[in-house]
Write a protein that holds these residues in place. Structure first.
Motif, PDB file in Angstrom:
ATOM      1  N   LYS A   1      -2.472   5.085  10.733  1.00  0.00           N
ATOM      2  CA  LYS A   1      -3.146   5.468   9.468  1.00  0.00           C
ATOM      3  C   LYS A   1      -2.333   6.113   9.291  1.00  0.00           C
TER       4      LYS A   1
ATOM      5  N   VAL B   1       1.245   6.800   7.406  1.00  0.00           N
ATOM      6  CA  VAL B   1       0.982   6.697   6.527  1.00  0.00           C
ATOM      7  C   VAL B   1       0.660   7.657   5.892  1.00  0.00           C
ATOM      8  N   ALA B   2      -0.117   8.217   6.085  1.00  0.00           N
ATOM      9  CA  ALA B   2      -0.608   9.764   5.610  1.00  0.00           C
ATOM     10  C   ALA B   2       0.310  10.809   5.893  1.00  0.00           C
TER      11      ALA B   2
ATOM     12  N   ILE C   1       2.793  10.081   2.898  1.00  0.00           N
ATOM     13  CA  ILE C   1       2.858  10.206   1.606  1.00  0.00           C
ATOM     14  C   ILE C   1       2.670  11.934   1.383  1.00  0.00           C
TER      15      ILE C   1
ATOM     16  N   GLU D   1      -2.562  -0.148   5.313  1.00  0.00           N
ATOM     17  CA  GLU D   1      -2.820   1.158   5.300  1.00  0.00           C
ATOM     18  C   GLU D   1      -1.732   1.010   4.211  1.00  0.00           C
TER      19      GLU D   1
ATOM     20  N   THR E   1      -3.698   0.154   0.961  1.00  0.00           N
ATOM     21  CA  THR E   1      -4.951   1.090   1.336  1.00  0.00           C
ATOM     22  C   THR E   1      -4.857   2.908   0.361  1.00  0.00           C
ATOM     23  N   GLN E   2      -4.351   3.205   1.246  1.00  0.00           N
ATOM     24  CA  GLN E   2      -3.539   4.870   0.736  1.00  0.00           C
ATOM     25  C   GLN E   2      -2.812   4.700  -0.237  1.00  0.00           C
ATOM     26  N   ALA E   3      -1.795   4.206  -0.920  1.00  0.00           N
ATOM     27  CA  ALA E   3      -1.345   3.954  -2.072  1.00  0.00           C
ATOM     28  C   ALA E   3      -1.129   2.808  -2.687  1.00  0.00           C
TER      29      ALA E   3
END
Length: 288
Positions: free
Chosen positions: A79, A82-83, A86, A132, A135-137
């Motif tokens: 998590k 990936v954050a 980005i 991830e 969901t994140q991008a």
């Protein structure tokens, strides 16, 4: 001389693509090709020195890359990674789910810990990375995911833990392709067969003669190159594959198609493609 891709220059300009296991082998090669085609590549691996080394190679060749240390088996770490990608690059367009690993052993020689370690690496980790990224991008923007599995059709004797995990990853690919299609996210897999890659040098000396003889079991009578796998990955990430999702492309010279029982004459007209200007032949194959 830079990477000699068969795809058009600038194909991935402006895109950000994660490549797990980007510090060696197929992941390293794919990262180089993506960068040569204009992508900003986020290299992910467990060893900082390996991803940093590939980052330096890409930058020396004129590309853009970032290096991220992450154990893909750990949910919180995935998590956060990936954050971070980005946050650094401002977007995410695709994922090459390449990280994996296994050890040779018969089923009776695999402990529960050994089994679960390989399954976490080759199945759970890939799921976490893909989830991830989605969901994140990618759920908001669309994109493409390519999962790297293995030629495990007909079983995977001597590596049953990896075969089971890779088969699970193919089914995950099919499920994700359906569930995430409404968001414009395509999910495919490639299944490399026997590829002349640095990973071959990680197996024990007792397997060297077996490895050197693998080409004889391939109808094309040779091993594949890392660049032949990378070319397929890059195609599946590209707009040319916009209507392809939920598929698994075998890159194995027809080795999984029954050639083991069909009498095979000497092959001809089967020259390999190798556009990777930094490719290194594995030591086990006798070149170094």
């Amino acid at each position: 001389m830079g990477y000699q891709s068969v795809l058009r220059p600038g194909l991935f300009s402006g895109q950000v693509i994660i490549v797990t296991g980007g510090g060696s082998g197929i992941g390293r090669c794919t990262a180089h090709e993506l960068a040569a085609l204009g992508a900003r590549v986020a290299l992910v691996g467990r060893k900082a020195e390996k991803v940093q080394a590939v980052k330096a190679e890409i930058e020396e060749d004129g590309g853009v890359a970032s290096a991220h240390v992450c154990d893909i088996r750990e949910e919180a770490a995935v998590k956060a990674m990936v954050a971070a990608v980005i946050a650094e690059h401002g977007r995410l367009d695709g994922v090459v789910n390449n990280a994996g690993g296994q050890f040779a052993a018969p089923l009776t020689g695999i402990s529960q810990k050994g089994w679960e370690t390989v399954v976490r690496t080759n199945l759970t980790g890939g799921f976490l990375i893909a989830r991830e990224a989605y969901t994140q991008a990618l759920a908001k923007t669309g994109g493409a995911i390519v999962n790297i599995v293995a030629d495990m059709w007909g079983g995977m004797p001597g590596m049953g833990h990896s075969g089971a995990a890779r088969a699970g990853m193919v089914n995950f690919t099919q499920t994700a392709a359906v569930e995430w299609a409404p968001s414009g996210v395509r999910v495919n897999a490639v299944a490399p067969g026997w590829i002349a890659s640095s990973g071959m040098d990680n197996y024990p000396d007792t397997m060297k003669s077996w490895i050197r003889g693998l080409a004889d079991a391939v109808p094309l009578k040779r091993m594949g190159t890392e660049a032949e796998v990378s070319a397929a990955i890059c195609f599946l990430l590209s707009p040319a594959a916009a209507f392809i999702s939920g598929d698994c492309l075998r890159i194995d010279g027809a080795a999984s198609q029954g050639g083991r029982v069909w009498p095979m004459p000497k092959a001809k007209n089967n020259a390999p493609f190798n556009g990777f200007h930094r490719a290194v032949t594995p030591r086990v194959l006798g070149d170094g």
